[in-house]
Design an enzyme around this catalytic site. Structure first.
Site, PDB file in Angstrom:
ATOM      1  N   ASP A  99       0.852  -1.188   0.000  1.00 50.92           N
ATOM      2  CA  ASP A  99       0.000   0.000   0.000  1.00 50.92           C
ATOM      3  C   ASP A  99       0.891   1.242   0.000  1.00 50.92           C
ATOM      4  O   ASP A  99       1.844   1.323   0.790  1.00 50.92           O
ATOM      5  CB  ASP A  99      -0.908   0.000   1.235  1.00 50.92           C
ATOM      6  CG  ASP A  99      -2.005   1.032   1.137  1.00 50.92           C
ATOM      7  OD1 ASP A  99      -3.036   0.740   0.501  1.00 50.92           O
ATOM      8  OD2 ASP A  99      -1.834   2.139   1.690  1.00 50.92           O
TER       9      ASP A  99
ATOM     10  N   GLU B 278      -4.593   2.431  -4.458  1.00 48.33           N
ATOM     11  CA  GLU B 278      -3.141   2.537  -4.295  1.00 48.33           C
ATOM     12  C   GLU B 278      -2.538   1.261  -3.715  1.00 48.33           C
ATOM     13  O   GLU B 278      -1.416   1.255  -3.202  1.00 48.33           O
ATOM     14  CB  GLU B 278      -2.793   3.718  -3.385  1.00 48.33           C
ATOM     15  CG  GLU B 278      -3.178   3.552  -1.920  1.00 48.33           C
ATOM     16  CD  GLU B 278      -4.595   4.008  -1.610  1.00 48.33           C
ATOM     17  OE1 GLU B 278      -4.878   4.316  -0.441  1.00 48.33           O
ATOM     18  OE2 GLU B 278      -5.431   4.047  -2.537  1.00 48.33           O
TER      19      GLU B 278
ATOM     20  N   ASP C 152      -1.707   9.833 -10.339  1.00 51.19           N
ATOM     21  CA  ASP C 152      -1.725   8.747 -11.323  1.00 51.19           C
ATOM     22  C   ASP C 152      -0.309   8.420 -11.806  1.00 51.19           C
ATOM     23  O   ASP C 152       0.054   7.246 -11.957  1.00 51.19           O
ATOM     24  CB  ASP C 152      -2.590   9.132 -12.524  1.00 51.19           C
ATOM     25  CG  ASP C 152      -4.078   9.095 -12.209  1.00 51.19           C
ATOM     26  OD1 ASP C 152      -4.448   8.602 -11.123  1.00 51.19           O
ATOM     27  OD2 ASP C 152      -4.870   9.576 -13.046  1.00 51.19           O
TER      28      ASP C 152
ATOM     29  N   ASN D 241      -2.447  12.741  -3.138  1.00 50.45           N
ATOM     30  CA  ASN D 241      -3.388  13.231  -4.145  1.00 50.45           C
ATOM     31  C   ASN D 241      -3.910  14.622  -3.799  1.00 50.45           C
ATOM     32  O   ASN D 241      -4.013  15.494  -4.660  1.00 50.45           O
ATOM     33  CB  ASN D 241      -4.563  12.259  -4.279  1.00 50.45           C
ATOM     34  CG  ASN D 241      -4.391  11.280  -5.424  1.00 50.45           C
ATOM     35  OD1 ASN D 241      -3.551  11.478  -6.304  1.00 50.45           O
ATOM     36  ND2 ASN D 241      -5.175  10.226  -5.423  1.00 50.45           N
TER      37      ASN D 241
END
Length: 313
Positions: free
Chosen positions: A183, A227, A200, A191
């Site tokens: 993770d 993620e 991204d 983000n």
């Protein structure tokens, strides 16, 4: 029967592969002469050899005789279609049996065609070419359906399929299997701070770092969701999995992607959970997933940017 040597001017691995199964050597050699310049031709003279060759070579098409001593063609077809690894291989029966009932049974078992002997070379070439093209298109569509659109690595569907197949394979061979769950640390903050387009791009770089850390073709790196990523390592014990996890951890930190919103480091990092088990046919790989997920939770609870591992009994 000995396998033909690879053509020096055109590697077999770069051409479609055909497995010819017939208990009569003369029939095999005839078919080989027809196709040897266009395809990689492999041979088997009984049912057991045919199944072993399919598992080892993974041909693009099988030309299968019906009447053979021991295991007949119907049983070979049934077993190949029952195995997740080989069920997608198209099978053409090539037989002297002209009974309609035999042809019907062949199609019911999953064959794509039925050709009677003596073989007309023009018809055989055309049928083989058609079914190889259909398989090529099917494989292309299947590949697209199993790739994550953002990162270019395997998606969750591919992960689920491979984990099941690898589990059963390791169980048959009495081998361990390891699973990594990864993770990206504080990715929501990433983000929010840098924007979704940068997010991204971060996921793409992380995915490639994971893939490049995996050396064997039998290993799998997949995007599990959001993620979160996963790696499947067949025939890998706890020590091997820990070594690979450390390589991945270092590779992602080595990307040096700035992450000022992280409490774990000034660059993007991952937390990794590892689960290892001795696969058994009677068990499900779901317990492996759940255990790896628990270890991932422990890694995150322990401060992130670290590895936690456990072995199942």
């Amino acid at each position: 029967m000995n396998q033909p040597p690879a053509d020096h001017h055109d590697k077999l691995s770069e051409r479609p592969k055909i497995l010819v199964v017939d208990d009569q050597s003369v029939n095999i050699l005839l078919v080989r002469e027809i196709f040897k310049h266009d395809y990689g031709v492999f041979m088997a003279q009984d049912g057991e050899q045919a199944i072993a060759q399919c598992q080892a070579v993974m041909p693009d098409l099988v030309l299968l005789d019906l009447v053979m001593p021991g295991m007949d063609g119907f049983e070979v077809c049934r077993r190949l279609k029952a195995d997740a690894r080989t069920r997608a291989i198209p099978i053409i029966f090539v037989s002297a049996q002209r009974e309609e009932a035999d042809e019907v049974r062949g199609f019911e078992l999953g064959a794509v065609d039925y050709i009677t002997k003596p073989v007309n070379q023009t018809i055989l070439r055309a049928r083989v070419r058609t079914h190889l093209e259909l398989k090529r298109q099917t494989d292309l569509l299947s590949t697209i359906a199993l790739i994550d659109g953002l990162t270019g690595i395997a998606n969750r569907r591919k992960f689920d399929q491979d984990l099941q197949v690898d589990w059963l394979q390791c169980a048959r061979n009495q081998q361990p299997i390891s699973l990594l769950m990864l993770d990206v640390d504080y990715f929501k903050r990433f983000n929010d701070h840098y924007g979704h387009q940068v997010g991204d791009d971060c996921l793409r770089q992380v995915a490639q770092a994971i893939r490049q850390s995996i050396r064997r073709t039998i290993d799998l790196a997949a995007r599990y969701g959001g993620e979160e990523f996963a790696c499947v390592f067949p025939d890998t014990d706890a020590n091997g999995a820990a070594y690979l996890a450390q390589n991945i951890l270092s590779a992602i930190r080595g990307l040096a992607i700035p992450h000022t919103a992280s409490e774990a480091d000034s660059v993007v990092t991952v937390s990794i959970g590892i689960a290892t088990a001795m696969a058994r046919p009677s068990d499900s790989p779901q317990a492996l997933v759940e255990n790896a997920d628990r270890q991932l939770y422990e890694a995150k609870r322990g401060g992130r940017a670290r590895i936690c591992a456990a072995e199942l009994e």
